[in-house]
Design a protein around this motif. Structure first.
Motif, PDB file in Angstrom:
ATOM      1  N   SER A 274       3.788   5.143   9.117  1.00 32.68           N
ATOM      2  CA  SER A 274       3.123   4.950  10.318  1.00 32.68           C
ATOM      3  C   SER A 274       1.602   4.705  10.377  1.00 32.68           C
ATOM      4  N   HIS A 275       1.218   4.546   9.042  1.00 36.42           N
ATOM      5  CA  HIS A 275      -0.154   4.115   8.635  1.00 36.42           C
ATOM      6  C   HIS A 275      -0.015   2.722   8.154  1.00 36.42           C
ATOM      7  N   LEU A 276       0.905   1.920   7.961  1.00 34.08           N
ATOM      8  CA  LEU A 276       1.345   0.860   7.195  1.00 34.08           C
ATOM      9  C   LEU A 276       0.902  -0.152   8.259  1.00 34.08           C
ATOM     10  N   GLU A 277      -0.186  -1.136   7.607  1.00 28.92           N
ATOM     11  CA  GLU A 277      -0.661  -2.089   8.481  1.00 28.92           C
ATOM     12  C   GLU A 277       0.276  -3.330   8.516  1.00 28.92           C
TER      13      GLU A 277
ATOM     14  N   THR B 218       0.711  -1.321   0.076  1.00 28.11           N
ATOM     15  CA  THR B 218       0.194   0.099  -0.162  1.00 28.11           C
ATOM     16  C   THR B 218       0.780   1.245  -0.191  1.00 28.11           C
ATOM     17  N   ILE B 219       0.400   2.283  -0.876  1.00 32.80           N
ATOM     18  CA  ILE B 219       1.383   3.438  -0.904  1.00 32.80           C
ATOM     19  C   ILE B 219       0.649   4.313   0.234  1.00 32.80           C
ATOM     20  N   THR B 220       1.427   4.544   1.394  1.00 31.60           N
ATOM     21  CA  THR B 220       0.763   4.952   2.512  1.00 31.60           C
ATOM     22  C   THR B 220       1.854   5.379   3.380  1.00 31.60           C
ATOM     23  N   PRO B 221       1.899   6.532   4.369  1.00 36.98           N
ATOM     24  CA  PRO B 221       2.903   6.592   5.423  1.00 36.98           C
ATOM     25  C   PRO B 221       3.326   5.639   5.983  1.00 36.98           C
TER      26      PRO B 221
ATOM     27  N   TYR C  83       6.253   7.432   1.713  1.00 35.44           N
ATOM     28  CA  TYR C  83       5.020   6.454   1.259  1.00 35.44           C
ATOM     29  C   TYR C  83       5.234   5.146   0.797  1.00 35.44           C
ATOM     30  N   TRP C  84       6.393   4.746   0.299  1.00 33.34           N
ATOM     31  CA  TRP C  84       6.732   3.656  -0.382  1.00 33.34           C
ATOM     32  C   TRP C  84       7.327   2.701   0.670  1.00 33.34           C
TER      33      TRP C  84
ATOM     34  N   ARG D  83      -1.700   0.186 -10.181  1.00 30.02           N
ATOM     35  CA  ARG D  83      -2.100   0.245  -8.640  1.00 30.02           C
ATOM     36  C   ARG D  83      -1.402   1.505  -8.204  1.00 30.02           C
TER      37      ARG D  83
END
Length: 242
Positions: free
Chosen positions: A105-108, A100-103, A156-157, A200
């Motif tokens: 700190s938000h990465l599940e 997922t492209i996300t911070p 984000y990567w 994606r």
């Protein structure tokens, strides 16, 4: 095995992620060069489609429906190939998971786990399973697909970049360990291309904004040839002379 003439005639090449994108393009190119292919992917229908394409090029393929994160099945793959071929001339690791492209700190955790499982852990397990077969070949070749656009520190990567950085470290260690053997191990960075994974990552990008995977295949084929002397390198499309 395929009897057609070509630079890979009579050679056995295994490709993961073979049902679409770069993996499918590599499969078609290897078929055109006369290789017998072992095509690995999760989806039966997609494997059958690439098998049809291989046959149009005059090639032959052994289809292996396999999730590369299933370590127990990967462990059994080497033995099954030994029973049939006694060797493996080439291994191309194309299977990839974006995450997922996300911070960070938000990465599940489950997203990071899956990216690492596909992009890193599965390739170590494949090396473990296939190494004796690659060493048994007269000119074994292993190519791991990486992504130079995901540089350390790119926001984000985190999941994808971490897994690809790990893959590069793994493959280069493997290359160092096989330096005095007949096996040649390299990484290949094809650069941007129009694939499902890129769509994606960049959902707003025009489908024709990037070249198709087939345009990125020729330098990778060079790394599979018996005469290839490159070893322990990260070969990038823009620097390959293509």
């Amino acid at each position: 095995m395929a009897a057609s003439a070509g630079r890979l005639a009579g050679r056995v090449i295994l490709i993961t992620g073979a049902s679409r994108g770069l993996g499918a393009a590599v499969a078609e190119a290897c078929a055109a060069e006369g290789a017998h292919l072992v095509l690995v992917a999760r989806t039966k229908g997609a494997l059958e489609e690439i098998d049809d394409a291989v046959r149009r090029h005059g090639g032959e393929a052994t289809l292996v429906q396999l999730d590369v994160t299933r370590g127990d099945l990967v462990d059994a793959l080497g033995g099954a190939l030994y029973e049939r071929f006694k060797r493996l001339d080439g291994f191309v690791a194309c299977a990839a998971e974006l995450g997922t492209i996300t911070p960070v700190s938000h990465l599940e955790p489950k997203v990071l786990d899956q990216a690492l499982a596909v992009n890193l852990v599965a390739n170590q397990r494949l090396i473990r399973s296939l190494d004796p077969l690659l060493r048994a070949a007269d000119a074994g070749r292993a190519v791991f697909v990486t992504d130079g656009s995901v540089l350390p520190g790119r926001a984000y990567w985190g999941a994808y970049a971490t897994s690809k950085a790990g893959l590069e470290a793994l493959a280069l260690s493997y290359a160092a360990e096989t330096r005095i053997t007949r096996l040649r191990v390299n990484l290949y960075d094809p650069g941007p291309m129009a694939t499902r994974l890129r769509a994606r990552a960049f959902p707003g990008e025009r489908p024709d904004a990037q070249p198709g995977p087939a345009t990125k295949v020729p330098p990778l084929i060079e790394l599979l040839l018996p005469g290839c002397t490159r070893h322990g390198e990260i070969v990038r499309f823009a620097q390959s002379g293509a």
